[in-house]
Design a protein around this motif. Sequence first.
Motif, mmCIF file in Angstrom:
data_model
loop_
_atom_site.group_PDB
_atom_site.id
_atom_site.type_symbol
_atom_site.label_atom_id
_atom_site.label_comp_id
_atom_site.label_asym_id
_atom_site.label_seq_id
_atom_site.Cartn_x
_atom_site.Cartn_y
_atom_site.Cartn_z
ATOM 1 N N ASP A 170 -30.245 -20.650 11.545
ATOM 2 C CA ASP A 170 -31.431 -20.111 10.870
ATOM 3 C C ASP A 170 -32.025 -18.909 11.605
ATOM 4 O O ASP A 170 -32.734 -18.112 11.010
ATOM 5 C CB ASP A 170 -32.504 -21.189 10.732
ATOM 6 N N GLU A 171 -31.725 -18.768 12.894
ATOM 7 C CA GLU A 171 -32.240 -17.646 13.676
ATOM 8 C C GLU A 171 -31.497 -16.355 13.345
ATOM 9 O O GLU A 171 -32.011 -15.271 13.590
ATOM 10 C CB GLU A 171 -32.108 -17.930 15.171
ATOM 11 N N CYS A 200 -24.319 -15.954 20.446
ATOM 12 C CA CYS A 200 -25.101 -16.746 19.486
ATOM 13 C C CYS A 200 -24.597 -18.173 19.333
ATOM 14 O O CYS A 200 -25.164 -18.943 18.553
ATOM 15 C CB CYS A 200 -25.124 -16.056 18.127
ATOM 16 N N GLN A 232 -24.977 -20.759 20.893
ATOM 17 C CA GLN A 232 -25.989 -21.771 21.171
ATOM 18 C C GLN A 232 -27.207 -21.638 20.259
ATOM 19 O O GLN A 232 -28.070 -22.497 20.256
ATOM 20 C CB GLN A 232 -26.435 -21.681 22.633
ATOM 21 N N ALA A 233 -27.275 -20.555 19.514
ATOM 22 C CA ALA A 233 -28.438 -20.317 18.642
ATOM 23 C C ALA A 233 -28.348 -21.168 17.378
ATOM 24 O O ALA A 233 -27.264 -21.564 16.952
ATOM 25 C CB ALA A 233 -28.500 -18.837 18.255
ATOM 26 N N GLN A 234 -29.487 -21.413 16.804
ATOM 27 C CA GLN A 234 -29.538 -22.102 15.517
ATOM 28 C C GLN A 234 -29.177 -21.086 14.431
ATOM 29 O O GLN A 234 -29.660 -19.954 14.463
ATOM 30 C CB GLN A 234 -30.954 -22.641 15.261
#
Length: 89
Positions: A18-19, A12, A14-16
């Motif tokens: 909020d995701e 995760c 690289q994930a935002q």
Amino acid sequence: MWVEDWAPAAACRQAQPDELFVRGAEQNKAKQVCAGCPVRTECLAEALDNQIEWGVWGGMTERERRALLRRRPGASWRTVLENAKSAAV
């Protein structure tokens, strides 16, 4: 093998944010990010030991983590999960 500094290896990273901090059906989508994560166990142990209340951590929602905490209230989740991970290898 247990990874102490697990965050840089997390799927995760690289994930935002909020995701991963969502409600309802969106949590299933967030859990998919964790599915192939190489440090999923370490992430989950951190969330359980620190009783993090929000977001998907280690592939588990808040509700799922609360259920585990109720079953073993005084557990060191790092120890529990580290032993389970070692046994699985």
